[in-house]
Motif scaffolding. Structure first.
Motif, PDB file in Angstrom:
ATOM      1  N   LEU A   1     -72.645  34.958  -4.346  1.00 37.93           N
ATOM      2  CA  LEU A   1     -71.228  35.243  -4.106  1.00 37.93           C
ATOM      3  C   LEU A   1     -70.909  36.708  -4.388  1.00 37.93           C
ATOM      4  O   LEU A   1     -70.151  37.349  -3.647  1.00 37.93           O
ATOM      5  CB  LEU A   1     -70.367  34.336  -4.975  1.00 37.93           C
ATOM      6  CG  LEU A   1     -68.864  34.297  -4.651  1.00 37.93           C
ATOM      7  CD1 LEU A   1     -68.632  33.872  -3.212  1.00 37.93           C
ATOM      8  CD2 LEU A   1     -68.139  33.347  -5.599  1.00 37.93           C
ATOM      9  N   TYR A   2     -71.502  37.255  -5.442  1.00 38.69           N
ATOM     10  CA  TYR A   2     -71.261  38.660  -5.747  1.00 38.69           C
ATOM     11  C   TYR A   2     -71.930  39.564  -4.719  1.00 38.69           C
ATOM     12  O   TYR A   2     -71.445  40.664  -4.432  1.00 38.69           O
ATOM     13  CB  TYR A   2     -71.764  39.000  -7.144  1.00 38.69           C
ATOM     14  CG  TYR A   2     -71.161  40.267  -7.696  1.00 38.69           C
ATOM     15  CD1 TYR A   2     -69.854  40.275  -8.168  1.00 38.69           C
ATOM     16  CD2 TYR A   2     -71.887  41.453  -7.744  1.00 38.69           C
ATOM     17  CE1 TYR A   2     -69.276  41.433  -8.666  1.00 38.69           C
ATOM     18  CE2 TYR A   2     -71.319  42.611  -8.246  1.00 38.69           C
ATOM     19  CZ  TYR A   2     -70.012  42.591  -8.704  1.00 38.69           C
ATOM     20  OH  TYR A   2     -69.456  43.733  -9.195  1.00 38.69           O
ATOM     21  N   GLY A   3     -73.041  39.085  -4.149  1.00 35.12           N
ATOM     22  CA  GLY A   3     -73.688  39.838  -3.078  1.00 35.12           C
ATOM     23  C   GLY A   3     -72.819  39.933  -1.840  1.00 35.12           C
ATOM     24  O   GLY A   3     -72.889  40.920  -1.099  1.00 35.12           O
ATOM     25  N   VAL A   4     -71.988  38.920  -1.601  1.00 28.89           N
ATOM     26  CA  VAL A   4     -71.024  38.977  -0.502  1.00 28.89           C
ATOM     27  C   VAL A   4     -69.825  39.837  -0.899  1.00 28.89           C
ATOM     28  O   VAL A   4     -69.269  40.578  -0.078  1.00 28.89           O
ATOM     29  CB  VAL A   4     -70.554  37.554  -0.124  1.00 28.89           C
ATOM     30  CG1 VAL A   4     -69.527  37.608   1.011  1.00 28.89           C
ATOM     31  CG2 VAL A   4     -71.736  36.690   0.293  1.00 28.89           C
ATOM     32  N   PHE A   5     -69.448  39.745  -2.158  1.00 31.53           N
ATOM     33  CA  PHE A   5     -68.258  40.444  -2.645  1.00 31.53           C
ATOM     34  C   PHE A   5     -68.368  41.957  -2.486  1.00 31.53           C
ATOM     35  O   PHE A   5     -67.421  42.616  -2.023  1.00 31.53           O
ATOM     36  CB  PHE A   5     -68.041  40.074  -4.119  1.00 31.53           C
ATOM     37  CG  PHE A   5     -67.001  40.882  -4.824  1.00 31.53           C
ATOM     38  CD1 PHE A   5     -65.652  40.586  -4.686  1.00 31.53           C
ATOM     39  CD2 PHE A   5     -67.367  41.954  -5.641  1.00 31.53           C
ATOM     40  CE1 PHE A   5     -64.686  41.337  -5.346  1.00 31.53           C
ATOM     41  CE2 PHE A   5     -66.409  42.705  -6.300  1.00 31.53           C
ATOM     42  CZ  PHE A   5     -65.065  42.392  -6.145  1.00 31.53           C
TER      43      PHE A   5
ATOM     44  N   VAL B   1     -80.328  41.674  -4.135  1.00 29.61           N
ATOM     45  CA  VAL B   1     -80.967  41.169  -2.920  1.00 29.61           C
ATOM     46  C   VAL B   1     -79.913  40.769  -1.899  1.00 29.61           C
ATOM     47  O   VAL B   1     -79.959  41.172  -0.723  1.00 29.61           O
ATOM     48  CB  VAL B   1     -81.873  39.965  -3.257  1.00 29.61           C
ATOM     49  CG1 VAL B   1     -82.470  39.375  -1.985  1.00 29.61           C
ATOM     50  CG2 VAL B   1     -82.963  40.366  -4.242  1.00 29.61           C
ATOM     51  N   PHE B   2     -78.946  40.002  -2.350  1.00 27.80           N
ATOM     52  CA  PHE B   2     -77.916  39.514  -1.432  1.00 27.80           C
ATOM     53  C   PHE B   2     -76.953  40.632  -1.031  1.00 27.80           C
ATOM     54  O   PHE B   2     -76.429  40.622   0.089  1.00 27.80           O
ATOM     55  CB  PHE B   2     -77.161  38.360  -2.088  1.00 27.80           C
ATOM     56  CG  PHE B   2     -78.057  37.233  -2.507  1.00 27.80           C
ATOM     57  CD1 PHE B   2     -78.664  36.430  -1.564  1.00 27.80           C
ATOM     58  CD2 PHE B   2     -78.321  36.987  -3.855  1.00 27.80           C
ATOM     59  CE1 PHE B   2     -79.502  35.390  -1.943  1.00 27.80           C
ATOM     60  CE2 PHE B   2     -79.152  35.957  -4.239  1.00 27.80           C
ATOM     61  CZ  PHE B   2     -79.753  35.159  -3.278  1.00 27.80           C
ATOM     62  N   THR B   3     -76.746  41.598  -1.923  1.00 25.91           N
ATOM     63  CA  THR B   3     -75.903  42.738  -1.566  1.00 25.91           C
ATOM     64  C   THR B   3     -76.533  43.535  -0.435  1.00 25.91           C
ATOM     65  O   THR B   3     -75.857  43.934   0.523  1.00 25.91           O
ATOM     66  CB  THR B   3     -75.682  43.646  -2.784  1.00 25.91           C
ATOM     67  OG1 THR B   3     -75.016  42.900  -3.808  1.00 25.91           O
ATOM     68  CG2 THR B   3     -74.843  44.849  -2.419  1.00 25.91           C
ATOM     69  N   VAL B   4     -77.847  43.774  -0.533  1.00 29.07           N
ATOM     70  CA  VAL B   4     -78.548  44.496   0.533  1.00 29.07           C
ATOM     71  C   VAL B   4     -78.464  43.734   1.846  1.00 29.07           C
ATOM     72  O   VAL B   4     -78.192  44.305   2.907  1.00 29.07           O
ATOM     73  CB  VAL B   4     -80.019  44.735   0.131  1.00 29.07           C
ATOM     74  CG1 VAL B   4     -80.831  45.235   1.312  1.00 29.07           C
ATOM     75  CG2 VAL B   4     -80.098  45.731  -1.021  1.00 29.07           C
TER      76      VAL B   4
END
Length: 299
Positions: free
Chosen positions: A195-199, A133-136
Motif C-alpha cells: 500500500l505504501y508502494g502505491v502511496f 520494491v513496490f514503489t519502483v
C-alpha cells in the motif's frame, strides 16, 4: 573572470545548490530519527503490555499539529510581502486528492501497527523496506519513471531478504506469539508495504498537479500543506477506529488502561515519545519532495 564564472555557477545558483544540500541532509536526519525511532518505540509499547493497534496507528500521524508552525511562518512571510496573499497555495482539487491519500495512509498505518504486534522490530523493518520494491514498480506504472539498474538490483536484494525471512519464520518469533499470529503479522506488514508502494507514486502525482495548477508551483509551503491534509485525514481515520473499537475503555485483553499506564509508567514513555517521533517524518518527507522545485523564494 571572477570566481563564480570560473566555477560555472552564478551566485544564485550556488546558493540554491547549497540550500538543496542542507535540506537533503536535514531530510535524512528527520526521516532517520522519525522512522527508526518510531519503530523501536512502537515495539517497546507492545513489549510493555500494550495491545491497542489503533492507538499505535494513530500515533504515526498524531503529531500533525506541529506542521502548523512552519505553515504559519510561511504565511506570515507571504503576508508581509503581499497583504492579499492567500492562506493556502495548493489548488482545492489537489487538497481533495491529498485527503484521499490521507485515508490510504490511515489504512496503511493500521496494517503496519497490527503486524508489528506479532513481529520483532528487525523482521518488521526488513519486510516494510520491501515497499521500495513496490514503489519502483508502481512509479514505473503510474508515473512513468524509468527503471535504473541500481533500482533493479535493490528490488532483487529486498525480495531475496523477504524470502529468507519467510523460510526462517520459526526462529525469531516474539515470546507468546504463535506461528499463526506470526504469519498474520508477516502478511499484514507486506500488505502495508504494498500500500505504501502505491502511496508514494500517488504523492508524486499530487505534487505534479500542484506544480502545474498552483499559484506558486511546487514550493516547501505547498508540500507542507499536502502533508498537513494527509496527516489530519489519517489521524481522523484512526480516531474513528479507536472509537469504534473502544480503545479508550479498560479491557484486560487490550492491555493496561491509560490511567494505569500513566501511574505505573509502563508503556507511557513509548506512548508519548512515539507521538513526538510521528511529527518528524512529514518534515523530512516534505523537504525531500521539494528538492527540485523552485523553492525558497516560494516559502
Amino acid at each position: 573572470m571572477d570566481m563564480e564564472t570560473r566555477n560555472g555557477l552564478s551566485p544564485p545558483a550556488r546558493s540554491n545548490k547549497t540550500m538543496e544540500r542542507l535540506l537533503m541532509a536535514l531530510n535524512c536526519v528527520l526521516l532517520g530519527v522519525g522512522v527508526t525511532g518510531g519503530q523501536l518505540l512502537s515495539r517497546l509499547y507492545y513489549n510493555k503490555g500494550g495491545h491497542r493497534q489503533w492507538l499505535s496507528a494513530w500515533l504515526q500521524t498524531g503529531g500533525w499539529p506541529l506542521l502548523l508552525i512552519p505553515l504559519a511562518a510561511s504565511y506570515a512571510g507571504r503576508r508581509a510581502r503581499d497583504r492579499c496573499a492567500p492562506v493556502l497555495l495548493t489548488p482545492p482539487h489537489v487538497l481533495l486528492a491529498a485527503a484521499g491519500l490521507g485515508l490510504m495512509t490511515g489504512v496503511d498505518n493500521f496494517l503496519y501497527a497490527w503486524g508489528l504486534e506479532f513481529l520483532p522490530v528487525s523482521t518488521s523493518a526488513i519486510l516494510i523496506s520491501t515497499q521500495l520494491v513496490f514503489t519502483v514498480l508502481f512509479a514505473y506504472l503510474l508515473v512513468g519513471q524509468r527503471l535504473a539498474p541500481a533500482a533493479v538490483n535493490a528490488v532483487a536484494l529486498l525480495t531475496v531478504g523477504a524470502v529468507l525471512l519467510g523460510l526462517h519464520a520459526s526462529g525469531d518469533r516474539p515470546a507468546g506469539v504463535t506461528g499463526r499470529r506470526y504469519w498474520l503479522g508477516f502478511a499484514l506488514t507486506l500488505a502495508a508495504a504494498v500500500l505504501y508502494g502505491v502511496f508514494m507514486p500517488l504523492v508524486e502525482l499530487a505534487y505534479r498537479c500542484a506544480a502545474r495548477g498552483g499559484r506558486a508551483g511546487l514550493t516547501y509551503a505547498v508540500a507542507m500543506e499536502l502533508q498537513l491534509v494527509i496527516g489530519i485525514v489519517a489521524t481522523a481515520f484512526c480516531t474513528v477506529g479507536m472509537v469504534v473499537n473502544r480503545d479508550f475503555q479498560h479491557s484486560s485483553a487490550k492491555g493496561p488502561h491509560f490511567g494505569r499506564v500513566l501511574r505505573n509508567q509502563s508503556p507511557s514513555f513509548p506512548f508519548f515519545a512515539r507521538l513526538g517521533m510521528s511529527s518528524l517524518s512529514p518534515f523530512g518527507l516534505s523537504l525531500c519532495d521539494v528538492q527540485h522545485a523552485s523553492p525558497v523564494a516560494g516559502l
